[in-house]
Design an enzyme around this catalytic site. Structure first.
Site, PDB file in Angstrom:
ATOM      1  CB  ILE A  13      30.656  22.493  55.440  1.00 35.90           C
ATOM      2  CG1 ILE A  13      31.536  23.529  54.730  1.00 35.90           C
ATOM      3  CG2 ILE A  13      30.467  21.245  54.594  1.00 35.90           C
ATOM      4  CD1 ILE A  13      32.945  23.032  54.416  1.00 35.90           C
ATOM      5  CG  HIS A  27      46.112  41.976  42.780  1.00 30.30           C
ATOM      6  ND1 HIS A  27      46.526  40.935  43.586  1.00 30.30           N
ATOM      7  CD2 HIS A  27      47.104  42.892  42.831  1.00 30.30           C
ATOM      8  CE1 HIS A  27      47.709  41.225  44.097  1.00 30.30           C
ATOM      9  NE2 HIS A  27      48.078  42.408  43.660  1.00 30.30           N
ATOM     10  N   GLY A  39      54.011  46.143  44.342  1.00 29.23           N
ATOM     11  CA  GLY A  39      54.786  45.931  43.126  1.00 29.23           C
ATOM     12  C   GLY A  39      55.401  44.547  43.070  1.00 29.23           C
ATOM     13  CG  ASN A  40      57.851  42.567  45.943  1.00 25.13           C
ATOM     14  OD1 ASN A  40      58.020  43.585  46.605  1.00 25.13           O
ATOM     15  ND2 ASN A  40      58.859  41.864  45.450  1.00 25.13           N
ATOM     16  CB  SER A  41      51.276  42.027  43.055  1.00 29.81           C
ATOM     17  OG  SER A  41      50.721  42.507  44.240  1.00 29.81           O
ATOM     18  CG  ASP A  91      45.222  37.726  43.293  1.00 31.65           C
ATOM     19  OD1 ASP A  91      44.790  38.187  42.215  1.00 31.65           O
ATOM     20  OD2 ASP A  91      45.995  38.363  44.037  1.00 31.65           O
ATOM     21  N   GLY A 131      28.704  19.739  46.624  1.00 23.85           N
ATOM     22  CA  GLY A 131      27.302  20.143  46.718  1.00 23.85           C
ATOM     23  C   GLY A 131      26.731  20.122  48.120  1.00 23.85           C
ATOM     24  CB  VAL A 132      27.667  19.529  51.369  1.00 20.53           C
ATOM     25  CG1 VAL A 132      27.216  18.157  50.915  1.00 20.53           C
ATOM     26  CG2 VAL A 132      29.192  19.621  51.404  1.00 20.53           C
TER      27      VAL A 132
END
Length: 506
Positions: free
Chosen positions: A291, A127, A230-232, A157, A288-289
Site C-alpha cells: 500500500i 529491548h 530505565g523506565n523501559s 517492543d 497480502g497487499v
C-alpha cells in the site's frame, strides 16, 4: 541533534541488585477533581503509595565474548613474583582477555509489571531483555526470582516473562482502556530510571496516535511525565490505577527526559500479550497487499472527494487476495467496520484481526465504492514467503498484448517506447513486466518532479491498462478532454514492484 532514544534501561553497566516491586490490584482514589487548580492535582500520594509495590524491576545479564580483536588491550607482562600479578589476572580474565576465551558479563536494568499473580506473568519491553542470558525480577522487599522468557514481539517492543508464583506472594494490575484517555488526562509513570529503583512521576497525556517511525504499528501515547533510561517496560497508569501504556521511548538530545515520552497503548499491547501467553509468538492477520498513501492528487485522479484510505499498489502473489478480490489501484477506506483514515491505519487494524477471519472490506475501485469479502491469512506466513523470495511479483493489471509497431513518443516530460526484447535487455526489465517503457525523463519536468526514472514501465493510466506509446497518448488526451488536471500512473520497476504517481497535465 534531537533523536528518538529507546529507554535502554541499563546503559550496559555493572550495577546489580536493583530494588523491585509487584503490581497489586487496589481501590485507589482519582487523581483529580473538577475543582483542582490548573497546575496539577493537590497530591498523588495515596495513588503512589498503592502502586509503588506493584511495579517490578527487571535485571538482566549477558556474557560478552572475549575482546581479543585488534582493539583489545593486551595484558601487561609483569616481572615474576610481582605483587600486582593477581590483580591483573582477575581484571583481564573477567574481561575475556585470557587465552581461555572467557567473556565479560554485563548487566542492564529496566522495569516491568505483573499482570497475573496466579501464573506469575510479568510484562516488559523486548529491548530490556533482548540477548539476555539471565533474567531476574526484583521485588520491593528484596526478593529476587529467576524469570523465563514466554515470548517477545519486536514489532511492538513487548516481552512476556514468567516467574514461579510460589516463590513470592504476587499481586497484579490490569490493563485499562487506552482508547478512553483524552489529551490532558493525568497519568502516572512508575519505573527504575538510571537504576535508582522505584520512582514516581506524574504528567498528562500530551498527544495520542503518535507515529515515531519505530515500527509498523506505531500508535503511541505521548506524555510529559518524566521518563528516562530505565523506565523501559514500566507501566503508565490512569487515575484508576490501571495500566494504559507501557513506557518505551523518549525524544531527547541528551538521553534524559525533556518531557516528550512515548508509551505503547494498552489497546495494542494487551492483544500482543495475550497472543504471546497463548502461543509464545504473535499470530497477526494478513491481507497480502502493498500500500501507499492517498495524496490529494491521487484522490482527485480517482474521483474521490477527499484524500483518505490506503491505496493498493500491488497484490502479493500467493496471498489472501491473490484471486482478484482486491486489485492494484483499489483504495481501501474501511476494514471490518473500522474506518481507514490514512495509510498507516490499515496495517494495524489488519494485524489486530484474527487469522482466518472473513471480513468486509470497503474499497473504491474506478470511482465506485463497493464491499468485498476477504478471508485473512497469517502475517508470519507472509513474511516467510517474503524471506523465500516468493512474493516479488504482484498483480500488474496486464492489458492487451496485441500492440501495433510504433517508434516513440514524448508526453508529460517523458520519452516513452515499446517494451520489446531490445528495451528489456537495455534496461534489465523482467519478462513478466508489461506496459510502456520510459526511456528518458526531461530535467525539471513534471515526471522528474515525481521521481520517474528511465527503465520504469507505465502499466496503467487512470486505472486502465496501456501497452503501446499510442495507448499512453490516447489516455492522456482523454483525461484532458474530461477536464482532469492530473494523470494517475501505475509504474512498475524493472523487477515488477508497483507504485502510483500523479503527474500534472498543464
Amino acid at each position: 541533534m534531537i533523536s528518538h532514544t529507546l529507554l535502554r534501561a541499563a546503559r550496559r553497566t555493572l550495577f546489580a541488585g536493583a530494588t523491585a516491586f509487584v503490581v497489586g490490584t487496589l481501590a485507589v482514589p482519582s487523581f483529580v477533581s473538577p475543582t483542582v487548580a490548573a497546575d496539577g492535582p493537590p497530591s498523588v500520594a495515596d495513588l503512589a503509595q498503592g502502586l509503588l509495590g506493584a511495579v517490578v524491576n527487571i535485571s538482566t545479564s549477558q556474557t560478552v565474548k572475549g575482546t581479543e580483536g585488534p582493539g583489545a588491550v593486551p595484558m601487561p607482562q609483569l616481572p615474576e613474583g610481582s605483587p600486582f600479578q593477581d590483580f591483573f589476572d582477575d581484571f583481564f580474565k573477567n574481561r575475556g582477555g585470557d587465552k581461555g576465551g572467557g567473556g565479560q558479563k554485563v548487566q542492564s536494568l529496566g522495569s516491568g509489571f505483573v499482570i497475573d499473580a496466579e501464573q506469575g506473568i510479568v510484562v516488559t519491553n523486548n529491548h530490556v531483555i533482548a540477548d539476555a542470558d539471565d533474567i531476574e525480577v526484583n521485588f520491593s522487599d528484596g526478593v529476587t526470582l529467576k524469570a523465563t522468557l514466554v515470548g517477545t514481539d519486536t514489532k511492538t517492543d513487548v516481552a512476556v516473562l514468567k516467574v514461579d508464583p510460589k516463590g513470592h506472594k504476587l499481586t497484579a494490575v490490569k490493563f485499562g482502556d487506552s482508547t478512553k484517555m483524552r489529551v490532558g488526562d493525568w497519568v502516572m509513570a512508575i519505573g527504575n530510571p538510571f537504576g535508582l529503583g522505584g520512582t514516581v512521576t506524574v504528567g498528562i497525556v500530551s498527544a495520542r496516535n503518535r507515529d515515531i517511525n519505530s515500527g509498523p504499528y506505531d500508535d503511541f501515547i505521548q506524555t510529559d511525565a518524566a521518563i528516562n533510561r530505565g523506565n523501559s517496560g514500566g507501566p503508565l497508569f490512569n487515575s484508576a490505577g490501571e495500566v494504559i501504556g507501557i513506557n518505551t521511548a523518549i525524544i531527547s538530545p541528551s538521553g534524559g527526559s525533556i518531557g516528550i515520552g512515548f508509551s505503547i497503548p494498552s489497546q495494542l499491547a494487551s492483544g500482543v500479550v495475550d497472543q504471546l501467553r497463548q502461543f509464545g509468538e504473535t499470530r497477526r492477520g494478513w491481507l497480502g497487499v502493498r500500500i501507499q498513501p492517498v495524496t490529494d492528487d491521487i484522490a482527485e485522479s480517482l474521483g474521490m472527494a477527499t484524500a483518505k484510505g490506503a491505496l493498493v499498489a500491488g497484490v502479493i502473489k500467493g496471498g489472501p487476495v491473490d484471486n482478484g478480490t482486491v486489485q492494484a489501484g483499489d483504495v481501501i477506506i474501511k476494514f471490518d467496520g473500522k474506518d481507514i483514515h490514512e495509510m498507516r491505519d490499515l496495517p494495524r487494524v489488519v494485524a489486530e484481526s484474527q487469522v482466518g477471519k472473513a471480513v468486509d472490506v470497503v474499497i473504491v475501485r474506478k470511482g465506485v465504492e463497493q464491499t468485498v469479502k476477504v478471508t485473512l491469512g497469517r502475517l508470519e506466513d507472509g513474511e516467510k514467503l517474503a524471506s523465500g523470495g516468493e512474493n516479488g511479483n504482484t498483480d500488474q493489471g496486464k492489458g492487451d498484448k496485441a500492440t501495433p509497431p510504433v517508434s516513440s513518443a514524448s508526453v508529460l516530460g517523458m520519452t516513452i517506447g515499446e517494451l520489446n526484447d531490445q528495451t528489456r535487455q537495455k534496461f534489465g526489465i523482467a519478462a513478466d513486466v508489461s506496459g510502456v517503457v520510459v526511456t528518458d525523463v526531461a530535467k525539471n519536468s513534471a515526471a522528474a518532479e515525481r521521481g520517474i526514472q528511465p527503465g520504469e514501465v507505465i502499466t496503467e493510466i487512470a486505472q486502465e491498462s496501456v501497452g503501446t506509446p499510442k495507448d499512453v497518448m490516447d489516455r492522456i488526451g482523454a483525461l484532458k478532454e474530461q477536464g482532469r488536471k492530473n494523470a494517475l500512473l501505475m509504474l512498475a520497476s524493472k523487477t515488477g514492484e508497483l507504485r502510483f504517481v500523479t503527474i500534472r497535465m498543464d
